[in-house]
Design a protein around this motif. Structure first.
Motif, PDB file in Angstrom:
ATOM      1  N   ARG A   1     -15.151 -16.697   4.422  1.00  0.00           N
ATOM      2  CA  ARG A   1     -15.685 -17.338   6.111  1.00  0.00           C
ATOM      3  C   ARG A   1     -16.573 -18.078   5.474  1.00  0.00           C
TER       4      ARG A   1
ATOM      5  N   HIS B   1     -17.324 -20.958   8.888  1.00  0.00           N
ATOM      6  CA  HIS B   1     -17.591 -20.116   9.819  1.00  0.00           C
ATOM      7  C   HIS B   1     -18.608 -19.613   9.674  1.00  0.00           C
TER       8      HIS B   1
ATOM      9  N   GLY C   1     -18.857 -24.351  14.175  1.00  0.00           N
ATOM     10  CA  GLY C   1     -17.657 -23.480  14.234  1.00  0.00           C
ATOM     11  C   GLY C   1     -18.143 -22.516  15.122  1.00  0.00           C
TER      12      GLY C   1
END
Length: 543
Positions: free
Chosen positions: A457, A462, A492
């Motif tokens: 991630r 993210h 994000g």
């Protein structure tokens, strides 16, 4: 809770800039081995002499001194042999300087830690970010004495650094020390002597573009014939014109053999090294050449098909595939390896694990693998973790730099990009936000698996934190969103959910929404009468 350190932006690791392949010299005759030993021993003695002269020059080295050393070596070998020897000497001296700098940084880190702990009261507990005082007066006294020892070592190392003095052992310091502990190493004196001499031999030559088959000193023809240009004192051993010796065996490179053959036919530069493995009693030849740096793939293009997050551990690689939205898909995978034993065994174990990882990535159709940009150089000091000896041994035994370099090299041929991410808090946040949600009755998610998700991630930029359900008493939007949201500055992040009008949300006030003026469209019984159309029946004509 202290301040969190800044997280570095993930980046695509650059690919390899060189290639090295090795094969075995089989079916050598006794005469061939004799010539190889004589050439290696003679050139090795010249290399030792040149290294001594280079260390004596120190930081006052210049191009003129390099020329003088090369001219002194040429009569005892050849112009090309002397060039290879002096270049290898410079590389070895530069490596010793880098190791010296790392040793200085290690000493400074240890001294800072001891001084900070000595300044605290005995028995004071530490925090997560800083260690406390020492446990007893006895330990405090022992560490104060060790502080003086480290300070003396640091003074000596700094003086050597400023004077340009390095300490180098041709053949390796570890092997030199093994001479005094033959019983513990399981070696006899003759066996150690053979290994020591083989490590100090020198038989390598740099390539030259435009020369026949890419190398004028050690030449390998397209059909696999190996020939060596003998040094001047050994020219009487030649069995071919122009002072060359042709080995009886022929070689073939199984790995990247086509690339090697293309360079040989085109007379492009290829460097060769012939070395002897005394423990196995085998001879090998290694071919190496430079490759132009490939253009780095943009990180957005690399992540177009998802990513595989990889967490490196002491005995396995934990990996998990993530889709383009950062959601884990499928089960996690593990690729075990064993880092005990010799360096060759550890290197082979890493290669096998990375090969299985790349095969799985190609099967999944993923074009990017995310790994941590680990560097334990500042974490290996003895004073960093105190009594945690096993943990210090664990971090010292993890070849983080070698793993990433080898992974980038192997992935370059597979068309897979390697994304390096900041390792800060990946294990902690991964276990906090992903370990429990990903655990089922049939799958037990480990802390390392959760860290792999966090790494993936972070590569996708993210936030590692996932949206979690609030307490039951707050699920009616009493105090805000129904789920935990990322901060507005997190790149994000998931934005605020859009309000969707209609009866599904049960939050649209009366008289608003798409069907506010037509309640009949809802098709429900007992609708309000004020929205119904009223018609008066006409009077009967018969009355």
């Amino acid at each position: 809770m202290g301040e969190l350190r800044d997280i570095a932006v993930p980046f695509v690791a650059s690919g390899p800039t060189g290639v090295a392949v090795r094969t075995r010299l089989k079916q050598l005759t006794p005469g061939d081995e004799k010539v190889l030993r004589l050439v290696g021993a003679h050139l090795g003695s010249l290399a030792s002499r040149d290294l001594k002269a280079r260390c004596r020059d120190g930081t006052e080295h210049s191009g003129d001194t390099w020329t003088v050393r090369k001219r002194e070596l040429t009569p005892a070998s050849s112009s090309r042999w002397s060039g290879s020897i002096t270049k290898a000497t410079h590389d070895q001296w530069a490596l010793a300087r880098r190791c010296q700098l790392a040793h200085l940084q290690n000493l400074e880190a240890g001294i800072r830690t001891i001084e900070a702990r000595l300044s605290l009261p005995v028995g004071q507990k530490g925090t997560k970010n800083a260690p406390g005082g020492y446990r007893s007066r006895r330990e405090w006294h022992a560490k104060s004495r060790r502080l003086r020892v480290l300070q003396d070592r640091l003074t000596t190392a700094r003086a050597d650094r400023e004077a340009g003095v390095v300490h180098v052992v041709r053949g390796g310091k570890r092997l030199a020390r093994t001479r005094h502990h033959l019983g513990a190493a399981g070696l006899t004196e003759s066996a150690w002597r053979g290994r020591w001499e083989a490590e100090r031999w020198f038989c390598q030559a740099d390539g030259e573009s435009g020369k026949r088959y890419g190398n004028e000193t050690i030449r390998v023809s397209p059909d696999g014939a190996v020939s060596i240009k003998l040094p001047a004192p050994l020219a009487h051993l030649a069995n071919a014109p122009h002072g060359r010796y042709v080995l009886a065996c022929k070689v073939a490179f199984a790995h990247r053999g086509t690339q090697w053959a293309d360079r040989v036919v085109a007379n492009r530069a290829i460097a060769y090294r012939i070395h002897h493995d005394s423990s196995r009693k085998r001879w090998y030849v290694t071919a190496s050449w430079q490759t132009p740096p490939a253009p780095t793939l943009p990180i957005e293009a690399a992540l177009a098909h998802g990513v595989i997050g990889v967490d490196m551990n002491a005995d396995h690689l934990a990996a998990w595939r993530l889709d383009t939205h950062g959601n884990p898909t499928g089960p996690p995978r593990r690729f075990p390896y064993d880092l005990t034993g010799t360096a060759e065994h550890r290197d082979a174990q890493i290669r096998h694990a990375l090969t299985r990882l790349l095969h799985w990535a190609r099967t999944c159709g993923v074009k990017a693998i995310a790994v941590e940009d680990l560097d334990f150089a500042a974490e290996k000091t003895r004073e960093k973790h105190g009594r945690r000896k096993r943990f210090r041994q664990l971090t010292s035994g993890m070849p983080t730099g070698k793993l990433r370099a080898r992974l980038a090299s192997m992935a370059d041929q597979s068309g897979i990009a390697i994304i390096a991410v900041d390792p800060a808090y990946t294990s902690r946040w991964g276990a906090q936000h992903w370990q429990k949600p990903l655990t089922t009755r049939t799958r037990k998610t480990t802390r390392h698996d959760a860290a792999a998700v966090a790494i993936g991630r972070r590569a996708q930029q993210h936030p590692i934190r996932r949206r979690t359900a609030p307490p039951p008493q707050h699920r009616s939007d009493a105090v805000g969103h129904r789920t935990v949201q990322a901060g507005p500055v997190v790149p994000g992040r998931e934005g605020t959910r859009p309000r969707i009008p209609g009866p599904r949300t049960q939050s649209v006030p009366p008289g608003r929404g798409a069907n506010a003026g037509n309640q009949n469209a809802q098709h429900r019984p007992g609708r309000s009468a004020e929205h119904e159309t009223w018609h008066q029946d006409s009077l009967p004509l018969s009355l």
